[in-house]
Design a protein around this motif. Structure first.
Motif, mmCIF file in Angstrom:
data_model
loop_
_atom_site.group_PDB
_atom_site.id
_atom_site.type_symbol
_atom_site.label_atom_id
_atom_site.label_comp_id
_atom_site.label_asym_id
_atom_site.label_seq_id
_atom_site.Cartn_x
_atom_site.Cartn_y
_atom_site.Cartn_z
ATOM 1 N N PRO A 5 0.839 -1.205 0.000
ATOM 2 C CA PRO A 5 0.000 0.000 0.000
ATOM 3 C C PRO A 5 0.871 1.252 0.000
ATOM 4 C CG PRO A 5 -0.679 -1.510 1.730
ATOM 5 C CD PRO A 5 0.615 -2.020 1.177
ATOM 6 N N VAL A 27 -7.953 -1.665 1.617
ATOM 7 C CA VAL A 27 -6.770 -1.442 2.442
ATOM 8 C C VAL A 27 -7.164 -1.530 3.909
ATOM 9 C CG1 VAL A 27 -4.969 0.203 3.078
ATOM 10 C CG2 VAL A 27 -5.721 0.042 0.712
ATOM 11 N N VAL A 29 -5.728 -1.322 8.060
ATOM 12 C CA VAL A 29 -4.694 -0.621 8.819
ATOM 13 C C VAL A 29 -4.586 -1.230 10.213
ATOM 14 C CG1 VAL A 29 -3.968 1.588 9.788
ATOM 15 C CG2 VAL A 29 -5.089 1.530 7.567
ATOM 16 N N TYR A 42 -3.974 7.872 6.740
ATOM 17 C CA TYR A 42 -2.805 7.411 7.469
ATOM 18 C C TYR A 42 -1.536 7.852 6.755
ATOM 19 C CZ TYR A 42 -2.023 3.694 4.035
ATOM 20 O OH TYR A 42 -1.772 3.015 2.882
ATOM 21 N N PRO A 74 -0.148 -0.563 7.110
ATOM 22 C CA PRO A 74 -1.233 -0.800 6.141
ATOM 23 C C PRO A 74 -0.996 -2.100 5.379
ATOM 24 C CG PRO A 74 0.307 0.771 5.240
ATOM 25 C CD PRO A 74 0.780 0.445 6.637
#
Length: 80
Positions: A5, A27, A29, A42, A74
């Protein structure tokens, strides 16, 4: 597209760090070792995430955001 990512990503379409193609992949986190589902933005290199602060709104009616510092990891959900 790479298998990692991006360093910085936002879910807000008005942000310069928004990328619909990456977000379509899904995605996830991890922040300080815990899975977070309420992350709006982020940055791995600077070590922070932005999350919504409950139902609070700023003077323009947008959700109030909190910036939390710590290790950010991530990952793409299809690889987890």
């Amino acid at each position: 597209m790479s298998d990692a990512p991006p360093d910085r990503l936002s879910v807000d379409p008005s942000s310069p760090h928004y990328d619909a193609e990456v977000l379509a992949r899904g995605v996830g986190v991890r922040f300080m070792g815990q899975e977070k589902t309420i992350v709006d933005e982020y940055c791995v290199s600077e070590g922070w995430i932005r999350v919504v602060a409950g139902n609070a709104k700023d003077r323009n009616g947008r959700p109030l955001m909190l910036k939390l510092a710590g290790p950010v990891e991530p990952y793409f959900r299809d690889q987890a």
